[in-house]
Write a protein that holds these residues in place. Structure first.
Motif, short mmCIF file in Angstrom:
data_model
loop_
_atom_site.label_atom_id
_atom_site.label_comp_id
_atom_site.label_asym_id
_atom_site.label_seq_id
_atom_site.Cartn_x
_atom_site.Cartn_y
_atom_site.Cartn_z
N ILE A 46 -5.03 14.42 -3.99
CA ILE A 46 -4.94 12.98 -3.77
C ILE A 46 -6.15 12.28 -4.36
O ILE A 46 -6.05 11.29 -5.09
N ASP A 47 -7.34 12.81 -4.04
CA ASP A 47 -8.57 12.20 -4.52
C ASP A 47 -8.72 12.31 -6.03
O ASP A 47 -9.32 11.43 -6.67
N ASP A 48 -8.21 13.40 -6.58
CA ASP A 48 -8.34 13.65 -8.02
C ASP A 48 -7.59 12.59 -8.82
O ASP A 48 -8.16 11.94 -9.69
N TRP A 49 -6.29 12.39 -8.52
CA TRP A 49 -5.53 11.39 -9.27
C TRP A 49 -4.25 10.93 -8.60
O TRP A 49 -3.86 9.77 -8.74
N LEU A 50 -3.63 11.79 -7.80
CA LEU A 50 -2.33 11.43 -7.22
C LEU A 50 -2.41 10.25 -6.26
O LEU A 50 -1.47 9.47 -6.13
N GLY A 51 -3.56 10.11 -5.60
CA GLY A 51 -3.72 9.03 -4.62
C GLY A 51 -3.71 7.65 -5.23
O GLY A 51 -3.43 6.66 -4.53
N TYR A 52 -4.00 7.54 -6.52
CA TYR A 52 -3.96 6.24 -7.17
C TYR A 52 -2.55 5.67 -7.22
O TYR A 52 -2.36 4.49 -7.48
N PHE A 53 -1.55 6.53 -7.02
CA PHE A 53 -0.16 6.11 -7.09
C PHE A 53 0.53 6.22 -5.73
O PHE A 53 1.75 6.28 -5.65
N ILE A 54 -0.24 6.26 -4.66
CA ILE A 54 0.31 6.33 -3.31
C ILE A 54 0.10 4.98 -2.62
O ILE A 54 -1.03 4.50 -2.51
N ASN A 55 1.19 4.39 -2.16
CA ASN A 55 1.09 3.13 -1.43
C ASN A 55 0.60 3.41 -0.01
O ASN A 55 1.22 4.20 0.70
N PRO A 56 -0.50 2.79 0.41
CA PRO A 56 -1.03 3.05 1.76
C PRO A 56 0.00 2.81 2.86
O PRO A 56 -0.06 3.46 3.91
N ALA A 57 0.95 1.91 2.64
CA ALA A 57 1.97 1.61 3.65
C ALA A 57 2.83 2.82 3.95
O ALA A 57 3.40 2.93 5.04
N ASN A 58 2.94 3.74 3.00
CA ASN A 58 3.79 4.92 3.21
C ASN A 58 3.16 5.91 4.17
O ASN A 58 3.79 6.89 4.56
N LYS A 59 1.92 5.68 4.56
CA LYS A 59 1.26 6.55 5.53
C LYS A 59 1.54 6.11 6.96
O LYS A 59 1.12 6.76 7.91
N HIS A 60 2.25 4.99 7.11
CA HIS A 60 2.51 4.44 8.44
C HIS A 60 3.99 4.53 8.80
O HIS A 60 4.87 4.36 7.94
N MET A 61 4.26 4.80 10.05
CA MET A 61 5.63 4.77 10.55
C MET A 61 6.01 3.33 10.87
O MET A 61 5.14 2.47 11.07
N SER A 62 7.30 3.04 10.90
CA SER A 62 7.75 1.69 11.18
C SER A 62 9.10 1.71 11.87
O SER A 62 10.09 2.18 11.30
N SER A 63 9.15 1.17 13.07
CA SER A 63 10.42 1.07 13.78
C SER A 63 11.38 0.09 13.12
O SER A 63 12.58 0.11 13.38
N LEU A 64 10.85 -0.78 12.24
CA LEU A 64 11.71 -1.72 11.53
C LEU A 64 12.75 -1.01 10.68
O LEU A 64 13.80 -1.57 10.38
N LEU A 65 12.46 0.25 10.30
CA LEU A 65 13.40 1.00 9.47
C LEU A 65 14.71 1.29 10.21
O LEU A 65 15.72 1.54 9.57
N LEU A 66 14.67 1.27 11.52
CA LEU A 66 15.89 1.53 12.29
C LEU A 66 16.96 0.47 12.02
O LEU A 66 18.15 0.76 11.97
N GLY A 67 16.52 -0.76 11.87
CA GLY A 67 17.46 -1.85 11.71
C GLY A 67 18.15 -1.86 10.36
O GLY A 67 19.34 -2.14 10.26
N CYS A 68 17.39 -1.53 9.29
CA CYS A 68 17.97 -1.62 7.95
C CYS A 68 18.49 -0.29 7.44
O CYS A 68 19.33 -0.25 6.54
N GLY A 69 17.99 0.82 7.98
CA GLY A 69 18.46 2.13 7.56
C GLY A 69 17.96 2.58 6.21
O GLY A 69 18.45 3.56 5.66
N LEU A 70 16.98 1.87 5.64
CA LEU A 70 16.46 2.25 4.33
C LEU A 70 15.55 3.45 4.45
O LEU A 70 14.78 3.55 5.41
N PRO A 71 15.60 4.37 3.48
CA PRO A 71 14.75 5.56 3.55
C PRO A 71 13.28 5.22 3.36
O PRO A 71 12.93 4.34 2.57
N GLY A 72 12.43 5.94 4.06
CA GLY A 72 11.00 5.67 4.00
C GLY A 72 10.42 5.85 2.62
O GLY A 72 9.46 5.19 2.25
N GLY A 73 10.98 6.76 1.84
CA GLY A 73 10.43 7.07 0.53
C GLY A 73 10.44 5.90 -0.43
O GLY A 73 9.70 5.90 -1.41
#
Length: 591
Positions: free
Chosen positions: A278-305
């Motif tokens: 991650i620190d080397d290079w992959l982390g530059y392309f990781i959205n910080p929001a993807n590290k968090h869970m969200s109950s809002l996903l239950l309503g829309c059913g969209l995949p976390g990815g």
């Protein structure tokens, strides 16, 4: 003690659900022995959808990476598995039969044991050919049920599909809970139903953490007969990814299941290596929001990815929508306002397009329909006026049959636009193409590769492979990586420093005359009261960037110079500008 539960590490999906790219071959070679040392995994996901394509985009050879990653697991008897999108195989659009059939021969030769074959619509016509081809190539075909939560997605619905897949030769069944919204009780009942009818069929559960139901779902499926559970490891577990092996093992062990122990020293090594990547290079392309869970996903059913890309799309559209609202004197929307509106619109669209399970590519199609609806409704144009051929393909049946019923509005709209519905078997609509790709390989003097793997790569990912072979992919990737590093550095600068930094890599668009600025022109002699462009919008050389209405009434188009990406708007819509005024900054396109 209860039955034995096996664990699988979804190393490919951990990265896909976090960011854009996958580790390089040398990184995979380093971590494979450590995963083995952990001692708790009987399976590892080594490749599949969103692995090979992004390797090519990074200028890397995915065939080398697959062979290198699989080899150590093959040697110690840990099974390797891949993700297979059925009709779409390893990409986002349909693949000819001869290319799909070749895929299983190539993957088996490279050391992949199991293929997880799914269809985003759960149309068995898109899965059964893959089951037969995989078995003929020596692989274990795993038939997959894409789990979602709707009135039509019942235990009976899924159980009937499992029956058909098993009858066709599926040796295993995967419950693919790609958004993590499958209700635990339903998943438990479904597992029990399948196991009761097919006691010798292995069941693997794959559930994302996103909305927070996954641990309850794991417990339910295990108590009802599941055999293998997909898990992740830190620092990429939880969030929009998967539950961590430590928590899953602890829960099931306390429940009385026979589960393997974890070598914690090896776990910490794997954790450290993954963080290093991650620190080397992959982390530059990781959205910080993807590290968090969200109950809002239950309503829309969209995949976390897809949350990362969705938020980027949402922010861009929000700027355009807010421009319209501002011009009407209405209150502008925050990103949270927009998120709720988008989820509500997905909930409106989804049943009307027949409840397709929201997994690649149908999750993107439904999300995009909803997103465009938000824009066009703000503009007073109504819904369903900005739909491309891919969205329509899902509705018309070109990718398979949607599970539910289409809203009559779509049937009428299709008729009005001259679009035809089809109930033909989707894979029969695509012509074989392997001979054409062989001809291209021959003309270029390219080697077909070991076990025809290079031929397969061209046939599966034509554009990406050509760019990889030319060296353009590596060049573009390095430019993107530098941009990402620059952006990260820029976030630490003051506003003045940040502006100077952006301007150093960009060209100014300058007003050549005095007048009033407009960003669109409706072509009938008047400037349109329209929207400002949004940051990130791209222009080609020769494009018009804006218009200035001179004092004498002439409309003067202002070109975007050599083109590029918009990084700053310096003059607002309708502003009075003087000759020499900087209107905006466009980051120069890469050579």
């Amino acid at each position: 003690m209860k039955k034995k539960i096996q664990f699988s590490l979804v190393y490919r999906d951990m990265w896909q659900s976090s960011g854009k790219f996958q580790p390089r071959k040398d990184q995979l070679e380093r971590i494979a022995p450590v995963i083995i040392e952990m001692g708790c995994f009987s399976r590892v996901e080594t490749n599949g959808g969103a692995f090979e394509q992004v390797n090519l985009l990074a200028g890397e050879n995915p065939n080398d990476a697959v062979r290198a990653f699989c080899k150590p697991f093959n040697e110690v008897g840990i099974k390797t598995h891949m993700l297979d999108r059925g009709l779409n195989a390893l990409r986002m659009y349909p693949v000819p039969d001869d290319v799909r059939e070749l895929m299983y021969k190539v993957k088996h030769a490279q050391g992949v044991d199991i293929t997880r074959i799914f269809c985003g619509l759960n149309d068995v016509r898109n899965i059964i050919p893959g089951i037969k081809w995989a078995a003929a190539a020596g692989m274990t075909p795993q038939g997959t049920l894409c789990i979602t939560n709707s009135p039509v997605h019942t235990v009976e619905y899924y159980s009937n599909i499992a029956d058909k897949l098993i009858e066709a030769g599926a040796q295993e069944i995967c419950l693919k809970d790609m958004a993590g919204i499958g209700q635990p009780a339903m998943l438990g009942a479904l597992t029990k139903e399948i196991k009761t009818k097919h006691p010798d069929i292995l069941i693997q559960y794959h559930g994302h953490s996103g909305p927070g139901l996954s641990m309850a779902s794991i417990l339910e499926v295990c108590n009802n007969g599941a055999d293998v559970i997909d898990t992740a490891i830190e620092p990429l577990s939880w969030g929009k990814v998967h539950p961590d092996i430590i928590s899953v093992q602890s829960m099931l062990k306390n429940e009385g299941f026979d589960v393997p122990e974890i070598n914690m020293n090896a776990y910490m090594k794997a954790r450290t290596l993954t963080q290093e990547f991650i620190d080397d290079w992959l982390g530059y392309f990781i959205n910080p929001a993807n590290k968090h869970m969200s109950s809002l996903l239950l309503g829309c059913g969209l995949p976390g990815g897809m949350m990362g890309s969705m938020m980027a799309d949402l922010d861009g559209i929000r700027k355009v929508i807010n421009g319209t609202l501002k011009s009407k004197g209405e209150k502008e929307l925050s990103i949270d306002d927009m998120l709720v509106k988008l989820f509500d619109e997905v909930a409106y669209v989804w049943p009307r397009v027949g409840y397709p399970p929201l997994v690649t590519p149908f999750s993107q199609y439904v999300k995009n329909i909803a997103l465009m609806n938000l824009l066009t409704m703000t503009q007073g144009k109504g819904r369903f006026v900005m739909m491309d051929d891919a969205m329509w393909g899902m509705i018309l049946g070109k990718s398979g049959k949607v599970p539910g019923n289409l809203d009559p509005e779509f049937i009428a709209l299709a008729e009005k636009q001259g679009r035809k519905f089809t109930d033909e078997d989707p894979h029969t609509l695509i012509n074989n193409a392997l001979e054409d790709f062989k001809k291209e390989m021959d003309e270029n003097g390219w080697d077909y590769g070991q076990d025809n793997e290079e031929l397969f790569e061209l046939a599966m990912h034509p554009e990406q492979y050509r760019n990889y072979k030319s060296g353009m992919a590596k060049k573009n990737f390095l430019a993107d990586l530098q941009k990402a590093k620059d952006a990260k550095m820029g976030s630490k600068l003051s506003p003045e420093q940040l502006a100077a930094f952006k301007h150093a890599k960009a060209d100014a668009v300058i007003a050549p005359i005095d007048g009033q600025l407009f960003y669109e022109f409706n072509g009938d002699g008047e400037c349109a009261p329209c929207l400002e462009p949004f940051i990130g919008q791209k222009y080609k050389e020769g494009d018009n960037f804006c218009y200035i209405q001179a004092k004498w009434g002439e409309i003067v188009p202002i070109p975007a110079a050599i083109g590029g990406k918009l990084v700053e708007v310096a003059a607002k819509q309708g502003a009075k500008v003087r000759r020499g005024t900087t209107l905006a900054w466009l980051e120069r396109p890469q050579d």
